[in-house]
Design a protein around this motif. Structure first.
Motif, PDB file in Angstrom:
ATOM      1  N   MET A  57     -32.543  19.135  29.552  1.00 30.78           N
ATOM      2  CA  MET A  57     -31.025  19.030  29.484  1.00 30.78           C
ATOM      3  C   MET A  57     -30.356  18.149  28.431  1.00 30.78           C
ATOM      4  N   LYS A  58     -31.250  17.050  28.574  1.00 29.13           N
ATOM      5  CA  LYS A  58     -30.830  16.120  27.619  1.00 29.13           C
ATOM      6  C   LYS A  58     -30.929  16.240  26.134  1.00 29.13           C
ATOM      7  N   SER A  59     -32.111  16.811  25.804  1.00 27.53           N
ATOM      8  CA  SER A  59     -32.309  17.156  24.431  1.00 27.53           C
ATOM      9  C   SER A  59     -31.531  18.397  24.029  1.00 27.53           C
ATOM     10  N   TYR A  60     -31.142  19.212  25.079  1.00 28.80           N
ATOM     11  CA  TYR A  60     -30.220  20.338  24.457  1.00 28.80           C
ATOM     12  C   TYR A  60     -28.770  19.913  23.996  1.00 28.80           C
ATOM     13  N   ARG A 120     -28.230  16.773  23.013  1.00 29.77           N
ATOM     14  CA  ARG A 120     -28.592  15.933  21.739  1.00 29.77           C
ATOM     15  C   ARG A 120     -28.517  16.817  20.270  1.00 29.77           C
ATOM     16  N   PHE A 121     -29.244  17.961  20.539  1.00 29.44           N
ATOM     17  CA  PHE A 121     -29.495  19.093  19.422  1.00 29.44           C
ATOM     18  C   PHE A 121     -28.094  19.430  19.010  1.00 29.44           C
ATOM     19  N   TRP A 122     -27.284  19.930  20.320  1.00 26.90           N
ATOM     20  CA  TRP A 122     -25.681  20.559  20.048  1.00 26.90           C
ATOM     21  C   TRP A 122     -25.023  19.492  19.361  1.00 26.90           C
ATOM     22  N   LEU A 123     -24.992  18.208  19.598  1.00 31.99           N
ATOM     23  CA  LEU A 123     -24.177  17.134  19.100  1.00 31.99           C
ATOM     24  C   LEU A 123     -24.539  16.983  17.694  1.00 31.99           C
ATOM     25  N   GLU A 124     -25.971  17.066  17.342  1.00 29.95           N
ATOM     26  CA  GLU A 124     -26.353  16.847  16.093  1.00 29.95           C
ATOM     27  C   GLU A 124     -25.915  18.015  15.101  1.00 29.95           C
ATOM     28  N   VAL A 165     -35.632  21.115  12.820  1.00 31.01           N
ATOM     29  CA  VAL A 165     -35.343  20.139  13.489  1.00 31.01           C
ATOM     30  C   VAL A 165     -35.572  20.537  14.934  1.00 31.01           C
ATOM     31  N   ALA A 166     -35.059  21.827  15.110  1.00 26.09           N
ATOM     32  CA  ALA A 166     -35.082  22.500  16.470  1.00 26.09           C
ATOM     33  C   ALA A 166     -36.539  22.493  16.937  1.00 26.09           C
ATOM     34  N   LYS A 167     -37.278  22.959  16.091  1.00 28.18           N
ATOM     35  CA  LYS A 167     -38.773  23.265  16.259  1.00 28.18           C
ATOM     36  C   LYS A 167     -39.551  21.889  16.419  1.00 28.18           C
ATOM     37  N   GLN A 168     -39.571  21.263  15.213  1.00 26.83           N
ATOM     38  CA  GLN A 168     -40.236  19.852  15.124  1.00 26.83           C
ATOM     39  C   GLN A 168     -40.104  18.926  15.876  1.00 26.83           C
ATOM     40  N   SER A 222     -38.182  29.647  20.036  1.00 31.48           N
ATOM     41  CA  SER A 222     -36.997  30.349  19.429  1.00 31.48           C
ATOM     42  C   SER A 222     -35.780  30.813  20.342  1.00 31.48           C
ATOM     43  N   ASN A 223     -36.103  31.208  21.516  1.00 27.45           N
ATOM     44  CA  ASN A 223     -35.080  31.783  22.262  1.00 27.45           C
ATOM     45  C   ASN A 223     -34.118  30.736  22.622  1.00 27.45           C
ATOM     46  N   GLU A 224     -34.651  29.302  22.775  1.00 27.89           N
ATOM     47  CA  GLU A 224     -33.962  28.364  23.299  1.00 27.89           C
ATOM     48  C   GLU A 224     -33.098  27.737  22.258  1.00 27.89           C
ATOM     49  N   ALA A 225     -33.858  27.891  21.077  1.00 26.05           N
ATOM     50  CA  ALA A 225     -33.131  27.367  19.937  1.00 26.05           C
ATOM     51  C   ALA A 225     -31.774  28.071  19.714  1.00 26.05           C
ATOM     52  N   SER A 226     -32.120  29.509  19.723  1.00 31.17           N
ATOM     53  CA  SER A 226     -31.205  30.374  19.214  1.00 31.17           C
ATOM     54  C   SER A 226     -30.055  30.514  20.357  1.00 31.17           C
ATOM     55  N   LEU A 227     -30.221  30.322  21.567  1.00 33.01           N
ATOM     56  CA  LEU A 227     -29.305  30.052  22.496  1.00 33.01           C
ATOM     57  C   LEU A 227     -28.378  28.998  22.230  1.00 33.01           C
ATOM     58  N   VAL A 228     -29.044  27.561  22.197  1.00 37.39           N
ATOM     59  CA  VAL A 228     -28.313  26.476  21.599  1.00 37.39           C
ATOM     60  C   VAL A 228     -27.272  26.586  20.657  1.00 37.39           C
ATOM     61  N   LEU A 229     -27.796  27.274  19.520  1.00 38.69           N
ATOM     62  CA  LEU A 229     -27.211  27.569  18.229  1.00 38.69           C
ATOM     63  C   LEU A 229     -25.874  28.533  18.551  1.00 38.69           C
ATOM     64  N   ALA A 230     -26.248  29.558  19.442  1.00 38.63           N
ATOM     65  CA  ALA A 230     -25.150  30.660  19.858  1.00 38.63           C
ATOM     66  C   ALA A 230     -24.047  29.711  20.602  1.00 38.63           C
ATOM     67  N   VAL A 231     -24.355  29.022  21.511  1.00 36.16           N
ATOM     68  CA  VAL A 231     -23.400  28.100  22.120  1.00 36.16           C
ATOM     69  C   VAL A 231     -22.609  27.390  21.126  1.00 36.16           C
ATOM     70  N   LEU A 232     -23.320  26.729  20.443  1.00 38.06           N
ATOM     71  CA  LEU A 232     -22.427  26.055  19.393  1.00 38.06           C
ATOM     72  C   LEU A 232     -21.477  26.437  18.678  1.00 38.06           C
TER      73      LEU A 232
END
Length: 157
Positions: A1-4, A6-10, A65-68, A74-84
């Motif tokens: 949850m913490k990395s989500y 951080r990525f959302w804030l970034e 950045v989401a991957k590396q 892909s689905n996790e990153a897309s979900l975080v991007l959608a929530v953003l």
């Protein structure tokens, strides 16, 4: 949850910075530095073009950045991007939402290619650039000698 988080804030910090630069900072300096209307108009067009290009590169880099860095699938990153991006479609944000939608549409409308005619085109372009960015991996060509020395000294101590 913490990395989500951080990525959302970034992502939100980078997008908010780009929107504020395009909306307030660049027009302010252009109005000061270029007093004639014709020259200021030309500079604003160039600013719109460069901001649109930077926006595309921004979504490429967020995908990378989401991957590396964060190691999201892909689905996790897309979900975080959608929530953003979900709050950007509510009228509560008003100007901020309009300016986000204009980051890319202004670029294409300068070339008589109006993205606003197609519903959801801004979202598809951003999401596609984000997913294409997941294919990008940035690597150094040469080893950094300084960082190797620092690592060796740290290991000795």
């Amino acid at each position: 949850m913490k990395s989500y988080t951080r990525f959302w804030l970034e992502c939100s910090l980078v997008l908010a910075s780009l929107i504020s630069l395009k909306t307030w900072v660049f027009p302010f300096f252009i109005s000061i530095w270029f007093p004639t209307n014709d020259l200021a108009s030309l500079m604003m067009e160039w600013t719109v073009i460069m901001t649109g290009i930077v926006t595309l590169f921004l979504y490429f880099s967020l995908g990378s950045v989401a991957k590396q860095v964060y190691r999201f699938r892909s689905n996790e990153a897309s979900l975080v991007l959608a929530v953003l991006h979900l709050p950007l479609f509510f009228p509560l944000l008003g100007v901020f939402s309009d300016e986000w939608q204009r980051l890319l549409t202004d670029l294409f409308s300068l070339f008589s290619f109006n993205l606003l005619d197609w519903p959801g085109s801004q979202i598809w372009i951003c999401w596609s650039a984000f997913l294409l960015g997941r294919k990008i991996k940035i690597m150094e060509k040469e080893k950094n000698v300084f960082s190797d020395k620092v690592k060796q000294e740290a290991e000795m101590n």
